[in-house]
Design a protein around this motif. Structure first.
Motif, PDB file in Angstrom:
ATOM      1  N   UNK A 224     -44.560 -25.131   6.931  1.00 13.37           N
ATOM      2  CA  UNK A 224     -43.165 -25.452   7.229  1.00 13.37           C
ATOM      3  C   UNK A 224     -42.277 -24.235   7.003  1.00 13.37           C
ATOM      4  N   UNK A 225     -42.509 -23.543   5.895  1.00  8.47           N
ATOM      5  CA  UNK A 225     -41.704 -22.367   5.593  1.00  8.47           C
ATOM      6  C   UNK A 225     -41.901 -21.262   6.610  1.00  8.47           C
ATOM      7  N   UNK A 226     -43.130 -21.090   7.091  1.00  3.71           N
ATOM      8  CA  UNK A 226     -43.384 -20.044   8.086  1.00  3.71           C
ATOM      9  C   UNK A 226     -42.679 -20.376   9.405  1.00  3.71           C
ATOM     10  N   UNK A 227     -42.721 -21.648   9.794  1.00  8.89           N
ATOM     11  CA  UNK A 227     -42.051 -22.038  11.041  1.00  8.89           C
ATOM     12  C   UNK A 227     -40.546 -21.774  10.954  1.00  8.89           C
ATOM     13  N   UNK A 228     -39.949 -22.070   9.805  1.00 12.92           N
ATOM     14  CA  UNK A 228     -38.510 -21.826   9.631  1.00 12.92           C
ATOM     15  C   UNK A 228     -38.222 -20.325   9.656  1.00 12.92           C
ATOM     16  N   UNK A 229     -39.080 -19.533   9.000  1.00 15.76           N
ATOM     17  CA  UNK A 229     -38.871 -18.083   8.983  1.00 15.76           C
ATOM     18  C   UNK A 229     -39.000 -17.495  10.385  1.00 15.76           C
TER      19      UNK A 229
END
Length: 345
Positions: A224-229
């Protein structure tokens, strides 16, 4: 005397209403109320009641959520030295200070604005974080949690509250429901409360990454964090007028070895952007060494690598865009880079 009667010699009118309804016995004595009077007022059916050991609520009936939190902090806070009055908060003369105590766990997350946590009044207990050497036991609705080093609290509605990553770790330590853990971690990232790396670091320090349901939730959190980044990186290129790169590529030497994957690459300028979305675990040093080796190898080939973290993209996107633009503009002043093969990743 009733709970509305001013206490001599120091009246309570200078305190916020909710805070003057819950006081320690020491505070009451400092206002001129004798121990015998406190006991009389707290008799069964009396106008006051003992909320917690050494903490008195100056009205009958159930406490409000704010009174429960205030009482928990008063119970857990380090008492000032004898003869030294408690000092008011420097940012507000009416705000009490709770030395060496802060709200953590689910109550803290609710205060931080999480929607997936229960309302404060429905919580069976309130977690309070104190230094490890404090001689204090959990009692009633207050659960005492200890730590070797207290984090810097964040003020929420005038109360000291543990930062979201620490509050998450303390909450997750008590949860066995995998879906509940996943909801909390996901909301932390989607709600922009904190970055995944900070959460994983706290979970690792709390030795919670040995629990399978926590590891599964962390894997989802990192994704999830990678997609947001990545979305922030796309926005940065678009909103700050950078030339379009090729996205998510692998580089190889012609007929040679794989050089590594990149999130964005400008072939004409030989400039690359790599997002650092590592989740700090036991192998963090090894992962960082791999990042460093790849970067050094690419730069020996004449490729400039700009290393961005999700936090930098969130907090200083314009500054990061300027870093990338500077690297692109400096391409004409560098020697030509080695020829590499660019493949979709």
């Amino acid at each position: 005397m009733t709970h509305n009667t001013p206490l001599s010699p120091r009246p309570l009118r200078h305190l916020p209403e909710a805070r003057r309804r819950v006081l320690t016995t020491a505070q009451l004595r400092s206002h001129g109320v004798a121990a015998t009077e406190i006991a009389e007022q707290c008799r069964p059916g009396g106008p006051w009641q003992q909320l917690l050991p050494g903490v008195i609520m100056l009205h009958p009936g159930p406490p409000t959520s704010e009174e429960r939190l205030h009482g928990a902090l008063l119970f857990a806070a380090r008492e000032p030295a004898p003869g030294v009055p408690a000092q008011p908060s420097p940012d507000s003369p009416h705000r009490p200070v709770y030395p060496d105590a802060m709200i953590t766990g689910l109550a803290a997350l609710t205060l931080h604005g999480f929607s997936s946590t229960p309302p404060l009044l429905s919580l069976d207990h309130v977690d309070v974080l104190v230094p490890r050497l404090r001689r204090l036991r959990s009692t009633s609705y207050v659960r005492v949690l200890r730590t070797a080093a207290l984090p810097t609290p964040e003020p929420v509605t005038g109360l000291p509250v543990a930062p979201v990553p620490r509050a998450l770790a303390d909450a997750v330590a008590d949860l066995t429901d995998a879906e509940a853990v996943r909801r909390l971690l996901t909301e932390a990232v989607r709600g922009h409360h904190c970055e995944p790396a900070a959460v994983v670091r706290e979970l690792n320090q709390a030795k919670l990454l040995s629990r399978p349901h926590v590891v599964d939730a962390v894997d989802s959190l990192v994704a999830e964090g990678r997609a947001i980044a990545e979305d922030r990186l796309y926005r940065m290129v678009r909103e700050y007028g950078l030339p379009d790169p090729v996205w998510n590529v692998d580089l190889r030497l012609p007929g040679g070895p794989h050089l590594g994957g990149l999130d964005a690459y400008w072939p004409e300028q030989a400039v690359a952007v790599e997002l650092d979305t590592r989740a700090p675990r036991h192998d963090e040093d090894a992962m960082w060494s791999e990042y460093a080796r790849k970067r050094e190898h690419l730069e020996r080939l004449g490729i400039t690598v700009v290393h961005l973290t999700p936090k930098k993209l969130r907090d200083a996107m314009e500054q990061q865009a300027a870093v990338v633009r500077t690297a692109l503009m400096a391409a004409d002043d560098r020697d030509p880079a080695a020829h590499v093969v660019v493949l979709p990743r």
